[in-house]
Write a protein that holds these residues in place. Structure first.
Motif, PDB file in Angstrom:
ATOM      1  N   ASP A  77       0.828  -1.207   0.000  1.00  0.00           N
ATOM      2  CA  ASP A  77       0.000   0.000   0.000  1.00  0.00           C
ATOM      3  C   ASP A  77       0.864   1.258   0.000  1.00  0.00           C
ATOM      4  O   ASP A  77       1.206   1.791   1.057  1.00  0.00           O
ATOM      5  N   PRO A  78       1.219   1.801  -1.172  1.00  0.00           N
ATOM      6  CA  PRO A  78       2.053   3.002  -1.209  1.00  0.00           C
ATOM      7  C   PRO A  78       1.355   4.240  -0.659  1.00  0.00           C
ATOM      8  O   PRO A  78       2.027   5.123  -0.116  1.00  0.00           O
ATOM      9  N   VAL A  79       0.029   4.325  -0.775  1.00  0.00           N
ATOM     10  CA  VAL A  79      -0.684   5.489  -0.241  1.00  0.00           C
ATOM     11  C   VAL A  79      -0.557   5.531   1.274  1.00  0.00           C
ATOM     12  O   VAL A  79      -0.151   6.544   1.865  1.00  0.00           O
ATOM     13  N   ALA A  80      -0.905   4.423   1.936  1.00  0.00           N
ATOM     14  CA  ALA A  80      -0.834   4.372   3.396  1.00  0.00           C
ATOM     15  C   ALA A  80       0.598   4.557   3.886  1.00  0.00           C
ATOM     16  O   ALA A  80       0.833   5.197   4.924  1.00  0.00           O
ATOM     17  N   THR A  81       1.562   4.019   3.156  1.00  0.00           N
ATOM     18  CA  THR A  81       2.961   4.135   3.562  1.00  0.00           C
ATOM     19  C   THR A  81       3.451   5.568   3.424  1.00  0.00           C
ATOM     20  O   THR A  81       4.149   6.089   4.307  1.00  0.00           O
ATOM     21  N   ASN A  82       3.089   6.249   2.334  1.00  0.00           N
ATOM     22  CA  ASN A  82       3.461   7.656   2.186  1.00  0.00           C
ATOM     23  C   ASN A  82       2.875   8.498   3.318  1.00  0.00           C
ATOM     24  O   ASN A  82       3.546   9.382   3.870  1.00  0.00           O
ATOM     25  N   LEU A  83       1.619   8.240   3.654  1.00  0.00           N
ATOM     26  CA  LEU A  83       0.979   8.994   4.731  1.00  0.00           C
ATOM     27  C   LEU A  83       1.626   8.695   6.074  1.00  0.00           C
ATOM     28  O   LEU A  83       1.824   9.594   6.904  1.00  0.00           O
ATOM     29  N   ALA A  84       1.969   7.437   6.311  1.00  0.00           N
ATOM     30  CA  ALA A  84       2.644   7.074   7.551  1.00  0.00           C
ATOM     31  C   ALA A  84       3.999   7.780   7.654  1.00  0.00           C
ATOM     32  O   ALA A  84       4.391   8.275   8.718  1.00  0.00           O
ATOM     33  N   MET A  85       4.722   7.827   6.549  1.00  0.00           N
ATOM     34  CA  MET A  85       6.020   8.497   6.535  1.00  0.00           C
ATOM     35  C   MET A  85       5.847  10.001   6.810  1.00  0.00           C
ATOM     36  O   MET A  85       6.636  10.601   7.550  1.00  0.00           O
ATOM     37  N   TYR A  86       4.828  10.591   6.230  1.00  0.00           N
ATOM     38  CA  TYR A  86       4.522  12.002   6.471  1.00  0.00           C
ATOM     39  C   TYR A  86       4.225  12.233   7.953  1.00  0.00           C
ATOM     40  O   TYR A  86       4.729  13.182   8.562  1.00  0.00           O
TER      41      TYR A  86
END
Length: 349
Positions: free
Chosen positions: A116-125
């Protein structure tokens, strides 16, 4: 007297034009990266982002994009080009400089990143200020992101279980990816992605851990026969990227110009970046299957065997960063928590 006044007026005008040009130049930025001008990373991510910044600034900002390392150097040199002020902005793979971004590596780990790249990008943010910021001395990240995850590409061997990789030479751009390959009994070969087609054609490597999206840009459908991923698009870790600005250049910008960049780089944008990379990944695998390649989706049982084989990679990373004073156990727990929370939030919307 009239001639003298005319000359004075011309001089004043020339100074005004020069001053205006210098003022405009203050907000012109060079963005350097390693892929081609037609790569989706540029056309679907970097160009729209640059346009949004320019619009947010009311036309005060101009971002010039230089693809394919046209300003010189090799891809691993990009981060120092930004830190040293050789260029203003870079888009690069964190793992091209192994060990330089140890905290952010948590997002790359297999069984932390799954699909899940969307959830991972948001988690990183969400993790940046408290957990990741110390990785980025000398630059000011505009945004961080991942791709759709490491899938397996092979020249001529079908992979169904971890043992099938034993003895193969596999390309990877990151040290966490190298650990994945080692855990599966293969030999990691590190290289920037533009070097991959030649390495495959000359059998320098037997395959690569890389997402589908790069297939069209590098014509990997011509160099490989098999594309393999886990059940439900499960991948074997991922790669982290950054778009970052030279820190001195950033600190020297007025607040309204900084705001133009920040407003283009928030949570909505990193979520959109995740969707962009998922979409171009789907288009990439279609290019391969249309060319006659075999797309293998592992069963849930086969996928579970890979997950079991790769859990020691997480333990290895925790031990490695703990020796640097980083609480790897806490970071893995937080990354998993935030990825799940953002995935759940996305599904409920």
């Amino acid at each position: 007297m009239k001639l003298k006044l005319a000359k004075t007026a011309v001089a004043v005008l020339a100074l005004s034009v020069a001053a205006g040009g210098a003022w405009a130049q203050d907000y012109t930025f060079k963005l350097h990266h390693f892929l081609g001008a037609k790569a989706p990373a540029q056309t679907e991510m970097l160009e729209p982002w640059a346009k949004a910044v320019e619009e947010n600034s009311g036309g005060k900002v101009k971002i010039e994009i230089y693809p394919s390392m046209t300003l010189g150097g090799r891809p691993p040199e990009l981060i120092n080009q930004a830190r040293d002020g050789v260029v203003d902005l870079i888009w690069t793979v964190n793992g091209y400089t192994p060990g330089l971004f140890p905290r952010t590596e948590v997002m790359e780990l297999p069984n932390v990143f799954t699909n899940d790249p969307v959830a991972t990008n948001l988690a990183m943010y969400d993790m940046y200020d408290e957990y990741l910021k110390d990785d980025y001395a000398g630059v000011e990240p505009m945004f961080l992101h991942v791709h759709a995850g490491q899938a397996i590409h092979t020249v001529d061997k079908e992979i169904r279980k971890p043992e099938d990789l034993a003895g193969l030479k596999m390309r990877i751009p990151t040290r966490t990816g190298a650990w994945v390959i080692e855990a599966l009994g293969a030999s990691p070969v590190s290289m920037p992605v533009p070097d991959l087609p030649q390495a495959l054609s000359k059998k320098v490597v037997d395959g690569a851990f890389i997402p589908w999206e790069i297939i069209p840009a590098l014509k990997l459908q011509d160099q490989t026969q098999y594309q393999i991923e886990g059940a439900d698009k499960t991948r074997f870790g991922t790669t982290t990227f950054q778009v970052s600005m030279n820190k001195g250049r950033w600190d020297g910008l007025p607040e309204d110009i900084q705001k133009a960049f920040r407003d283009a780089s928030g949570r909505d944008w990193v979520a959109q970046v995740g969707k962009i990379w998922r979409d171009i990944d789907e288009r990439g695998i279609k290019v391969a299957t249309d060319a006659g390649n075999t797309h293998v989706t592992l069963t849930e049982e086969e996928t579970a065997a890979f997950e079991t084989a790769l859990e020691p990679v997480v333990d290895r990373w925790i031990e490695d960063v703990s020796s640097k004073g980083i609480d790897g156990t806490a970071m893995v727990a937080k990354a998993r928590e935030l990825i799940k929370a953002n995935a759940d939030a996305s599904m409920s919307n």
